[in-house]
Design a protein around this motif. Structure first.
Motif, mmCIF file in Angstrom:
data_model
loop_
_atom_site.group_PDB
_atom_site.id
_atom_site.type_symbol
_atom_site.label_atom_id
_atom_site.label_comp_id
_atom_site.label_asym_id
_atom_site.label_seq_id
_atom_site.Cartn_x
_atom_site.Cartn_y
_atom_site.Cartn_z
ATOM 1 N N ALA A 35 0.826 -1.206 0.000
ATOM 2 C CA ALA A 35 0.000 0.000 0.000
ATOM 3 C C ALA A 35 0.860 1.255 0.000
ATOM 4 C CB ALA A 35 -0.946 -0.006 1.202
ATOM 5 N N GLU A 36 1.990 1.194 0.728
ATOM 6 C CA GLU A 36 2.864 2.366 0.802
ATOM 7 C C GLU A 36 3.628 2.577 -0.501
ATOM 8 O OE1 GLU A 36 4.242 5.796 2.464
ATOM 9 O OE2 GLU A 36 2.720 4.443 3.296
ATOM 10 N N LEU A 60 0.046 -4.112 -7.658
ATOM 11 C CA LEU A 60 1.114 -3.243 -8.160
ATOM 12 C C LEU A 60 1.041 -3.115 -9.676
ATOM 13 C CD1 LEU A 60 4.025 -4.438 -5.845
ATOM 14 C CD2 LEU A 60 2.855 -2.226 -5.765
ATOM 15 N N VAL A 61 0.693 -4.222 -10.351
ATOM 16 C CA VAL A 61 0.480 -4.149 -11.804
ATOM 17 C C VAL A 61 -0.705 -3.245 -12.105
ATOM 18 C CG1 VAL A 61 -0.162 -5.457 -13.855
ATOM 19 C CG2 VAL A 61 1.527 -6.395 -12.272
ATOM 20 N N ASP A 259 -10.675 2.220 -8.495
ATOM 21 C CA ASP A 259 -11.590 2.572 -7.402
ATOM 22 C C ASP A 259 -11.204 1.836 -6.128
ATOM 23 O OD1 ASP A 259 -14.162 3.850 -6.474
ATOM 24 O OD2 ASP A 259 -14.652 1.733 -6.136
ATOM 25 N N TYR A 260 -10.836 0.558 -6.254
ATOM 26 C CA TYR A 260 -10.441 -0.221 -5.079
ATOM 27 C C TYR A 260 -9.198 0.380 -4.428
ATOM 28 C CZ TYR A 260 -9.132 -4.097 -2.070
ATOM 29 O OH TYR A 260 -8.799 -4.844 -0.966
ATOM 30 N N LEU A 261 -8.200 0.701 -5.229
ATOM 31 C CA LEU A 261 -6.959 1.247 -4.682
ATOM 32 C C LEU A 261 -7.179 2.592 -3.996
ATOM 33 C CD1 LEU A 261 -4.450 0.407 -7.574
ATOM 34 C CD2 LEU A 261 -4.872 -0.877 -5.475
ATOM 35 N N TRP A 266 -8.451 -0.789 4.251
ATOM 36 C CA TRP A 266 -7.168 -1.245 4.788
ATOM 37 C C TRP A 266 -5.994 -0.527 4.137
ATOM 38 C CZ3 TRP A 266 -3.259 -3.395 1.927
ATOM 39 C CH2 TRP A 266 -3.580 -3.889 0.647
ATOM 40 N N MET A 267 -6.183 -0.036 2.909
ATOM 41 C CA MET A 267 -5.111 0.689 2.237
ATOM 42 C C MET A 267 -4.978 2.119 2.705
ATOM 43 S SD MET A 267 -4.984 -0.519 -1.714
ATOM 44 C CE MET A 267 -3.467 0.431 -1.859
#
Length: 272
Positions: A35-36, A60-61, A259-261, A266-267
């Motif tokens: 996440a970082e 990451l992709v 949208d998820y990222l 949790w992220m």
């Protein structure tokens, strides 16, 4: 001497374009570190999966931060295939260095031992071998009609993983997850997030010592509770199958993964 850093400082050590070794999904994935990396927009990564990748690699992709993936597989396990990875391979937007589990381990062990390659068997005649022009076929110099495949050393610039425990001296307990030790031995630098840090020297404990990665191989450690979640970490907590399935569903489209990222709770946590 092993440094103790905040998570953001730990991940800031990783430069764009680095060769980054990451573990299989059951062996201590630093999802807090993942996440970082996304938060800091560290791109152009060459991911070396030891020996397979999962949600970490796919994220990451999907974030557009990966140039190359060296792996024997990428999968979300029971949640299905890896949507972002599969999409990127089909589009040709990332380089894929297809391998096998023994080949990945052989390359890392070669780097650990400081030799240019290791010979292995079992690849001759396969599509994997035909597509890896950097692998070489030779005759066994000590036998007759005994071909071997030479796997070049794989030396990551950085290894990144999560573990249950470290001590204040920088020793890290990895238990039976010996692939984590292989990663650290092979890599130029090793960064680790951990659940807990103890004042006791782990190498002084006869029971714990056999499963300890000595501080000699650890550049820096960050204390991050629940640092592997939504994956699990042995002896601490299980993987969150529902969260992984939610990611798998969202990642079916580029819009969904974006949208998820941007919104996954949790992220968004600022972990310490």
């Amino acid at each position: 001497m092993t440094e103790r850093l905040h998570l953001s400082e730990l991940i800031a050590r990783i430069p764009s374009g680095t060769k980054l070794a990451v573990p299989v999904d059951y062996a201590g994935v630093s999802m807090s570190g993942t996440a970082e990396i996304i938060r800091q927009n560290i791109g152009g990564l060459h991911l070396i999966c030891v020996p397979t990748g999962g949600m970490q690699v796919d994220m990451l992709v999907g974030a557009g931060l990966v140039a190359c993936v060296e792996t024997s597989a990428v999968s979300l396990g029971e949640a299905g295939g890896a949507p972002c990875f599969n999409r990127a391979v089909k589009q040709g937007s990332i380089k894929l260095m297809d391998a096998t589990c023994p080949a990945i381990h052989a390359g890392l062990i070669a780097a650990q031992k400081g030799v240019p390659f290791l010979p292995i068997r079992g690849l001759i005649g396969s599509d994997v071998f035909e597509n890896r022009k950097d692998w070489k076929l030779i005759d066994n110099p000590f036998g007759e009609n005994d071909p071997l495949v030479l796997i070049p050393a794989i030396q990551p610039d950085y290894a990144l993983f999560h573990a249950p425990l470290a001590d204040k001296y920088g020793n890290v307990w990895i238990g039976r997850r010996r692939e984590l030790a292989t990663m650290a031995y092979a890599a130029k630098h090793t960064l680790i997030t951990v659940e807990k840090i103890t004042d006791d020297n782990l190498l002084d404990d006869e029971v714990m010592a056999a499963g300890v990665l000595p501080s000699l191989y650890v550049d820096a450690v960050a204390h991050v509770s629940n640092g592997a979640a939504p994956y699990g970490v042995w002896g601490e907590y299980p993987a969150d199958a529902q969260e992984i399935a939610a990611y798998a569903k969202a990642a079916q489209t580029e819009e969904g993964v974006a949208d998820y990222l941007a919104t996954a709770s949790w992220m968004q946590e600022q972990r310490t």
